[in-house]
Design an enzyme around this catalytic site. Sequence first.
Site, PDB file in Angstrom:
ATOM      1  N   SER A  51      -8.729  24.573 -19.083  1.00 42.32           N
ATOM      2  CA  SER A  51      -9.842  23.383 -19.674  1.00 42.32           C
ATOM      3  C   SER A  51      -9.748  22.115 -18.541  1.00 42.32           C
ATOM      4  O   SER A  51      -9.285  22.246 -17.744  1.00 42.32           O
ATOM      5  CB  SER A  51      -9.785  23.103 -21.002  1.00 42.32           C
ATOM      6  OG  SER A  51     -10.551  21.722 -20.907  1.00 42.32           O
ATOM      7  N   TYR A  60      -5.331  16.948 -27.024  1.00 37.37           N
ATOM      8  CA  TYR A  60      -6.602  17.859 -26.411  1.00 37.37           C
ATOM      9  C   TYR A  60      -5.691  18.830 -25.275  1.00 37.37           C
ATOM     10  O   TYR A  60      -5.565  19.573 -24.369  1.00 37.37           O
ATOM     11  CB  TYR A  60      -7.128  18.341 -27.203  1.00 37.37           C
ATOM     12  CG  TYR A  60      -8.052  19.790 -26.049  1.00 37.37           C
ATOM     13  CD1 TYR A  60      -7.780  20.289 -26.986  1.00 37.37           C
ATOM     14  CD2 TYR A  60      -9.236  19.229 -25.310  1.00 37.37           C
ATOM     15  CE1 TYR A  60      -9.118  21.894 -26.436  1.00 37.37           C
ATOM     16  CE2 TYR A  60      -9.951  20.297 -24.701  1.00 37.37           C
ATOM     17  CZ  TYR A  60      -9.740  21.579 -25.144  1.00 37.37           C
ATOM     18  OH  TYR A  60      -9.727  22.576 -25.018  1.00 37.37           O
TER      19      TYR A  60
END
Length: 127
Positions: free
Chosen positions: A20, A33
Site C-alpha cells: 500500500s 495498518y
Amino acid sequence: MVVQGMIDHGVPGSIVNIFSIAAYVTFPNLSVYSDSKDMTMLTKTIAMELGPHKIWVNSVNPTVVLTAMSQQSSSEPGSVWKLKARHPLRRFAELEDVVNSVLFLFSDCSSSTSGQSILVDTGYLAS
C-alpha cells in the site's frame, strides 16, 4: 515452497508483493495498518537474494482502491471527497490499474526491474 522449486529447476520468473502507499506516507489513526504495509526493505532484500537465480522481486503499492473494505471505512460523509481532493488526478485507483502494474511486473518487459515498488497512487505522494 514455490521459490525453491524455481531455483531447483532453474526457472526464472517474478515475485510481486502487494502492499500500500501506507508504506510511504502516514495516515491518522492507522499506525498498525501503515506499519504492516511497509515491507519495502523485505522486497529489496529478497530481490538481492533471488537475483542470482534470475528471479526478480518487486512490489505494487496502490492508493485507495474502491473495494468493499475501503467503502466501509469511508462512512463519514464527505471523507471520500476530501481524500480524492488530495490525489492530483482527483480519483482513486481502479482495480484494473493495480492489475496492469502487476501484469507488467510478471512480464518479461520488467525482467531488468527488481527490488522496486510501483506506486499506483494517482499522484497522491506528489501532493
